[in-house]
Design a protein around this motif. Structure first.
Motif, PDB file in Angstrom:
ATOM      1  N   ASP A 135      -8.174   4.110   1.720  1.00  0.00           N
ATOM      2  CA  ASP A 135      -7.307   4.457   2.198  1.00  0.00           C
ATOM      3  C   ASP A 135      -8.361   4.668   3.557  1.00  0.00           C
ATOM      4  O   ASP A 135      -8.521   5.748   3.644  1.00  0.00           O
ATOM      5  CB  ASP A 135      -6.203   5.140   1.452  1.00  0.00           C
ATOM      6  CG  ASP A 135      -4.817   5.410   3.143  1.00  0.00           C
ATOM      7  OD1 ASP A 135      -5.244   5.195   3.699  1.00  0.00           O
ATOM      8  OD2 ASP A 135      -4.020   6.167   1.795  1.00  0.00           O
ATOM      9  N   PRO A 136      -7.884   4.353   4.844  1.00  0.00           N
ATOM     10  CA  PRO A 136      -8.410   4.807   6.230  1.00  0.00           C
ATOM     11  C   PRO A 136      -7.924   5.679   7.289  1.00  0.00           C
ATOM     12  O   PRO A 136      -8.425   5.770   8.351  1.00  0.00           O
ATOM     13  CB  PRO A 136      -9.133   2.908   6.320  1.00  0.00           C
ATOM     14  CG  PRO A 136      -7.391   2.380   6.667  1.00  0.00           C
ATOM     15  CD  PRO A 136      -7.372   3.119   4.627  1.00  0.00           C
ATOM     16  N   PHE A 137      -6.783   5.652   6.380  1.00  0.00           N
ATOM     17  CA  PHE A 137      -5.558   6.917   7.371  1.00  0.00           C
ATOM     18  C   PHE A 137      -6.403   7.705   7.930  1.00  0.00           C
ATOM     19  O   PHE A 137      -5.930   8.213   9.112  1.00  0.00           O
ATOM     20  CB  PHE A 137      -4.470   6.856   6.685  1.00  0.00           C
ATOM     21  CG  PHE A 137      -2.986   7.350   7.280  1.00  0.00           C
ATOM     22  CD1 PHE A 137      -2.659   7.106   7.633  1.00  0.00           C
ATOM     23  CD2 PHE A 137      -2.864   9.115   6.961  1.00  0.00           C
ATOM     24  CE1 PHE A 137      -1.726   7.990   9.519  1.00  0.00           C
ATOM     25  CE2 PHE A 137      -2.136   9.162   7.874  1.00  0.00           C
ATOM     26  CZ  PHE A 137      -1.837   8.828   9.204  1.00  0.00           C
ATOM     27  N   TYR A 138      -7.600   8.960   6.848  1.00  0.00           N
ATOM     28  CA  TYR A 138      -7.757  10.578   7.598  1.00  0.00           C
ATOM     29  C   TYR A 138      -8.890   9.853   8.534  1.00  0.00           C
ATOM     30  O   TYR A 138      -9.582  10.551   8.566  1.00  0.00           O
ATOM     31  CB  TYR A 138      -7.789  11.311   6.606  1.00  0.00           C
ATOM     32  CG  TYR A 138      -6.368  11.229   6.543  1.00  0.00           C
ATOM     33  CD1 TYR A 138      -4.842  12.377   7.017  1.00  0.00           C
ATOM     34  CD2 TYR A 138      -6.107  10.630   5.220  1.00  0.00           C
ATOM     35  CE1 TYR A 138      -4.160  12.385   6.869  1.00  0.00           C
ATOM     36  CE2 TYR A 138      -4.479  10.809   4.652  1.00  0.00           C
ATOM     37  CZ  TYR A 138      -3.688  11.926   5.132  1.00  0.00           C
ATOM     38  OH  TYR A 138      -2.630  12.537   5.005  1.00  0.00           O
ATOM     39  N   CYS A 162       1.168  -0.822   0.013  1.00  0.00           N
ATOM     40  CA  CYS A 162       0.314  -0.343  -0.320  1.00  0.00           C
ATOM     41  C   CYS A 162       1.127   1.510   0.422  1.00  0.00           C
ATOM     42  O   CYS A 162       1.922   1.282  -0.337  1.00  0.00           O
ATOM     43  CB  CYS A 162      -1.100  -0.001   1.420  1.00  0.00           C
ATOM     44  SG  CYS A 162      -0.003  -0.702   2.842  1.00  0.00           S
ATOM     45  N   LEU A 163       0.073   2.443   0.083  1.00  0.00           N
ATOM     46  CA  LEU A 163       1.129   3.781   0.278  1.00  0.00           C
ATOM     47  C   LEU A 163       1.797   3.792   1.380  1.00  0.00           C
ATOM     48  O   LEU A 163       3.037   3.624   1.109  1.00  0.00           O
ATOM     49  CB  LEU A 163       0.307   4.918  -0.072  1.00  0.00           C
ATOM     50  CG  LEU A 163       0.965   6.070   0.354  1.00  0.00           C
ATOM     51  CD1 LEU A 163       1.845   6.362  -1.064  1.00  0.00           C
ATOM     52  CD2 LEU A 163       0.029   6.917   0.088  1.00  0.00           C
ATOM     53  N   GLY A 164       1.707   3.601   2.725  1.00  0.00           N
ATOM     54  CA  GLY A 164       2.232   3.618   3.753  1.00  0.00           C
ATOM     55  C   GLY A 164       2.847   2.668   4.949  1.00  0.00           C
ATOM     56  O   GLY A 164       3.777   3.027   5.477  1.00  0.00           O
ATOM     57  N   ASN A 165       2.474   1.449   4.268  1.00  0.00           N
ATOM     58  CA  ASN A 165       2.127  -0.327   4.795  1.00  0.00           C
ATOM     59  C   ASN A 165       2.645   0.522   6.699  1.00  0.00           C
ATOM     60  O   ASN A 165       3.362  -0.895   7.376  1.00  0.00           O
ATOM     61  CB  ASN A 165       4.164  -0.268   4.874  1.00  0.00           C
ATOM     62  CG  ASN A 165       4.185  -1.476   5.010  1.00  0.00           C
ATOM     63  OD1 ASN A 165       5.727  -1.376   5.485  1.00  0.00           O
ATOM     64  ND2 ASN A 165       3.355  -2.193   5.258  1.00  0.00           N
ATOM     65  N   ILE A 166       1.289   1.248   7.040  1.00  0.00           N
ATOM     66  CA  ILE A 166       0.586   1.062   8.416  1.00  0.00           C
ATOM     67  C   ILE A 166      -0.896   0.694   8.343  1.00  0.00           C
ATOM     68  O   ILE A 166      -0.589   0.353   9.904  1.00  0.00           O
ATOM     69  CB  ILE A 166       1.143   2.144   8.978  1.00  0.00           C
ATOM     70  CG1 ILE A 166       0.790   3.620   8.283  1.00  0.00           C
ATOM     71  CG2 ILE A 166       2.788   2.214   9.205  1.00  0.00           C
ATOM     72  CD1 ILE A 166       1.390   4.523   8.909  1.00  0.00           C
ATOM     73  N   CYS A 167      -1.537   1.064   7.485  1.00  0.00           N
ATOM     74  CA  CYS A 167      -2.539   0.656   7.334  1.00  0.00           C
ATOM     75  C   CYS A 167      -2.934  -0.396   6.822  1.00  0.00           C
ATOM     76  O   CYS A 167      -3.409  -1.782   7.247  1.00  0.00           O
ATOM     77  CB  CYS A 167      -3.604   2.269   7.380  1.00  0.00           C
ATOM     78  SG  CYS A 167      -2.970   3.587   7.552  1.00  0.00           S
TER      79      CYS A 167
HETATM   80  P1  4NP Z   1      -1.454   2.958   4.097  1.00  0.00           P
HETATM   81  O1  4NP Z   1      -2.242   4.479   4.460  1.00  0.00           O
HETATM   82  O2  4NP Z   1      -1.530   3.090   2.809  1.00  0.00           O
HETATM   83  O3  4NP Z   1      -3.125   2.324   3.976  1.00  0.00           O
HETATM   84  O4  4NP Z   1      -1.007   1.914   4.990  1.00  0.00           O
HETATM   85  C1  4NP Z   1      -1.421   5.331   4.633  1.00  0.00           C
HETATM   86  C2  4NP Z   1      -0.463   6.009   5.672  1.00  0.00           C
HETATM   87  C3  4NP Z   1       0.089   7.178   5.917  1.00  0.00           C
HETATM   88  C4  4NP Z   1       0.220   7.630   5.219  1.00  0.00           C
HETATM   89  C5  4NP Z   1      -0.691   7.053   3.999  1.00  0.00           C
HETATM   90  C6  4NP Z   1      -1.565   6.395   3.633  1.00  0.00           C
HETATM   91  N1  4NP Z   1       0.805   8.719   4.670  1.00  0.00           N
HETATM   92  O5  4NP Z   1       0.426   9.879   4.267  1.00  0.00           O
HETATM   93  O6  4NP Z   1       1.302   9.427   6.217  1.00  0.00           O
END
Ligand code: 4NP
Length: 155
Positions: free
Chosen positions: A123-126, A9-14
């Motif tokens: 993307d659930p980050f926000y 994914c983008l951040g590798n945290i969600c």
């Molecule tokens: P992920 O979510 O790609 O599902 O891990 C995100 C986590 C962090 C960010 C973007 C997406 N970020 O911009 O820090």
């Protein structure tokens, strides 16, 4: 030799840490290795987002040992399958592929569930915790089918 699957994914945290944890829980460890990576560098070495950890834990999966890593072209050689969460991950990852063979390893994860529809895992980050629960449900359904397919193909 183990079959190696990478979730990206983008951040590798969600999203990809959830995808890694869920798929790994459905595959025999002696035959399959599941890992995850992000196309962005911000969270290298970090634990998954607390909300992903919480959602995974609610479902009996521990992802606290995972640490963020950056997707690099080397992953094309070391992994047999690369699953991305959304179209922008697909573009980012395939832009690093130097051969058609490498490019063909990259698939959108929800195409396992809805073949050819190119549906994104949002993307659930926000957002709030319920966004992570929704991501979990999507990944759980997709990886049910994926795990069955992988086990059939590689045993
Ligand atoms: P992920 O979510 O790609 O599902 O891990 C995100 C986590 C962090 C960010 C973007 C997406 N970020 O911009 O820090």
């Amino acid at each position: 030799m183990s079959v190696k699957i990478l979730m990206v994914c983008l951040g590798n945290i969600c999203r990809s840490p959830l995808a890694e944890g869920i798929l790994a829980s459905k595959l025999p460890k002696d035959k399959f290795i599941v890992d995850s990576a992000g196309t962005g560098h911000w969270h290298i070495g970090k634990q998954p987002d607390e909300r992903s950890i919480t959602t995974a834990k609610k479902n009996g999966i521990d992802i606290t040992n995972q640490r963020g890593q950056l997707f690099t072209p080397k992953h094309f050689d070391t992994f047999d399958y690369i699953f991305v969460m959304d179209g922008s991950n697909y573009d980012d990852v395939t832009s690093l592929a130097k051969t058609e063979t490498h490019k063909s390893k990259v698939q959108l994860i929800l195409n396992e569930l809805f073949p050819g529809d190119n549906v994104d895992v949002p993307d659930p980050f926000y957002g709030l915790q319920n966004g992570f629960d929704m991501v979990y449900e999507m990944l759980d359904e997709a990886t049910d089918l994926l795990a069955k397919k992988l086990i059939e193909k590689h045993s």
